[in-house]
Design a protein around this motif. Structure first.
Motif, short mmCIF file in Angstrom:
data_model
loop_
_atom_site.label_atom_id
_atom_site.label_comp_id
_atom_site.label_asym_id
_atom_site.label_seq_id
_atom_site.Cartn_x
_atom_site.Cartn_y
_atom_site.Cartn_z
N MET A 192 12.54 21.78 64.33
CA MET A 192 12.60 22.81 63.47
C MET A 192 11.74 22.83 62.10
SD MET A 192 15.40 23.32 64.58
CE MET A 192 16.22 24.09 63.81
N SER A 193 10.56 22.77 62.09
CA SER A 193 9.53 22.59 60.80
C SER A 193 9.46 23.70 60.01
CB SER A 193 8.18 22.03 61.63
OG SER A 193 7.72 22.23 61.06
N THR A 194 9.07 23.86 58.82
CA THR A 194 9.32 25.08 58.33
C THR A 194 7.75 25.28 58.26
OG1 THR A 194 9.06 24.13 56.36
CG2 THR A 194 11.47 24.63 57.80
N SER A 195 6.73 24.35 58.88
CA SER A 195 5.19 24.80 58.75
C SER A 195 4.69 24.70 60.05
CB SER A 195 4.74 24.14 57.55
OG SER A 195 4.96 22.32 58.21
N GLY A 196 3.42 24.82 59.98
CA GLY A 196 2.51 25.27 61.64
C GLY A 196 1.44 25.12 61.01
N ALA A 197 0.02 24.70 62.43
CA ALA A 197 -0.58 25.25 61.90
C ALA A 197 -1.59 25.48 62.92
CB ALA A 197 -1.26 23.29 61.61
N ALA A 198 -2.89 25.91 62.96
CA ALA A 198 -3.98 26.10 63.77
C ALA A 198 -4.63 25.20 63.88
CB ALA A 198 -4.21 28.24 64.20
N PHE A 199 -5.73 25.90 65.27
CA PHE A 199 -7.55 24.59 65.08
C PHE A 199 -7.64 25.67 65.32
CE2 PHE A 199 -3.20 22.39 64.76
CZ PHE A 199 -3.21 21.43 63.96
N ILE A 259 -17.87 25.82 62.14
CA ILE A 259 -16.50 25.04 61.72
C ILE A 259 -16.32 24.72 62.80
CG2 ILE A 259 -14.71 25.55 60.10
CD1 ILE A 259 -16.07 27.72 58.73
N GLU A 260 -15.68 23.42 63.14
CA GLU A 260 -14.96 22.96 63.68
C GLU A 260 -13.33 22.79 62.81
OE1 GLU A 260 -14.13 19.04 67.21
OE2 GLU A 260 -15.58 18.95 66.07
N MET A 261 -11.90 23.10 63.70
CA MET A 261 -11.03 22.32 62.69
C MET A 261 -9.93 22.37 64.06
SD MET A 261 -10.14 26.81 61.22
CE MET A 261 -10.37 26.32 59.27
N LYS A 262 -9.44 21.20 63.48
CA LYS A 262 -8.58 19.84 64.31
C LYS A 262 -7.94 19.73 63.36
CE LYS A 262 -12.77 16.49 64.16
NZ LYS A 262 -13.29 15.60 64.80
N ARG A 263 -6.83 18.34 63.81
CA ARG A 263 -5.96 17.82 63.69
C ARG A 263 -6.57 16.84 63.52
NH1 ARG A 263 -2.58 17.50 69.28
NH2 ARG A 263 -0.39 17.03 68.13
N GLY A 264 -6.09 16.26 62.21
CA GLY A 264 -6.63 15.13 60.46
C GLY A 264 -8.16 15.92 60.03
N GLY A 265 -7.92 17.13 60.12
CA GLY A 265 -9.53 18.24 60.07
C GLY A 265 -9.24 19.44 59.12
N HIS A 266 -9.83 20.02 59.37
CA HIS A 266 -10.38 21.39 58.19
C HIS A 266 -9.30 21.85 59.94
CE1 HIS A 266 -13.75 20.79 56.26
NE2 HIS A 266 -14.04 21.50 56.71
N HIS A 267 -8.29 23.17 59.03
CA HIS A 267 -7.68 24.62 60.04
C HIS A 267 -6.69 25.54 58.79
CE1 HIS A 267 -4.81 20.36 57.82
NE2 HIS A 267 -3.72 21.89 58.09
N VAL A 268 -6.41 25.92 59.87
CA VAL A 268 -5.42 26.97 59.16
C VAL A 268 -3.26 26.89 59.12
CG1 VAL A 268 -4.18 29.27 59.01
CG2 VAL A 268 -6.66 28.90 59.79
N MET A 269 -2.92 26.70 57.43
CA MET A 269 -1.77 26.38 57.84
C MET A 269 -0.79 27.10 57.57
SD MET A 269 -0.20 22.67 57.43
CE MET A 269 1.47 22.68 57.39
N PHE A 270 0.04 27.06 57.78
CA PHE A 270 1.15 28.19 57.85
C PHE A 270 1.99 27.78 57.12
CE2 PHE A 270 -0.12 29.26 62.64
CZ PHE A 270 -1.49 29.87 62.03
N LEU A 271 3.22 28.22 56.20
CA LEU A 271 4.05 27.33 55.13
C LEU A 271 5.12 28.46 55.19
CD1 LEU A 271 1.60 26.04 52.59
CD2 LEU A 271 3.07 24.31 54.31
N GLY A 272 6.43 27.91 55.24
CA GLY A 272 6.88 28.93 55.04
C GLY A 272 7.27 29.77 56.16
#
Length: 162
Positions: A38-45, A99-112
């Motif tokens: 039910m989270s309103t945010s997500g992330a991409a790696f 650019i290594e986008m991984k959990r706990g580091g850089h990532h794309v954040m989806f808000l709302g």
């Protein structure tokens, strides 16, 4: 299922698995997730490779799945606590680097998020680079993926064995 339907389904599955590539920028192993159903945010790696012959800069990301899309990283504060922060200036992409986008580091954040992300969905994201321009990436949602699954980082493996 008819032959045509089977062929279309196979082509669709392969197209999601293929890396995104445009103007010398290659995106490998992308996946998106949410921390809770039910989270309103997500992330991409993902791992972004630069084959352009010159340094570049990832300046932003956009998608229609959420009200806001930001580039984020984690940084340790003065109390030793890791905090997620918005990186307004984006990320440097070195010549012939990644650019290594991984959990706990850089990532794309989806808000709302406009709707919940479900396992198996596909998220369409546009990465904006200073020199290479727009790179479109279709990112599969994988809610079951473990933090290091799919990525080999021999440097971390060496640290763990010492």
């Amino acid at each position: 299922m008819s032959f045509k339907s089977t062929l279309f389904a196979a082509a669709a599955a392969v197209s999601v698995a293929l890396p995104a590539f445009a103007e010398g920028i290659m995106v490998n192993d992308p996946y998106a997730r949410v921390s809770a159903m039910m989270s309103t945010s997500g992330a991409a790696f993902m791992v972004i490779e630069n084959h352009t012959g010159q340094a570049d800069h990832l300046v932003s990301a956009s998608s229609d799945i959420s009200k806001k899309v930001e580039l984020h990283t984690h940084k340790e504060d003065s109390n030793g606590v890791m905090r997620m922060i918005h990186v307004e200036e984006g990320f440097e992409l070195p010549k012939d680097g990644t650019i290594e986008m991984k959990r706990g580091g850089h990532h794309v954040m989806f808000l709302g998020l406009n709707e919940p992300l479900k396992d198996g969905d596909t998220v369409h994201v546009i990465l904006q680079f200073e020199k290479a321009g727009e790179v479109a990436v279709d990112i599969p949602v994988d809610l079951n993926r473990k933090p290091m699954q799919g990525m080999m980082n021999h440097g971390d493996m060496k640290k763990m064995s010492n």
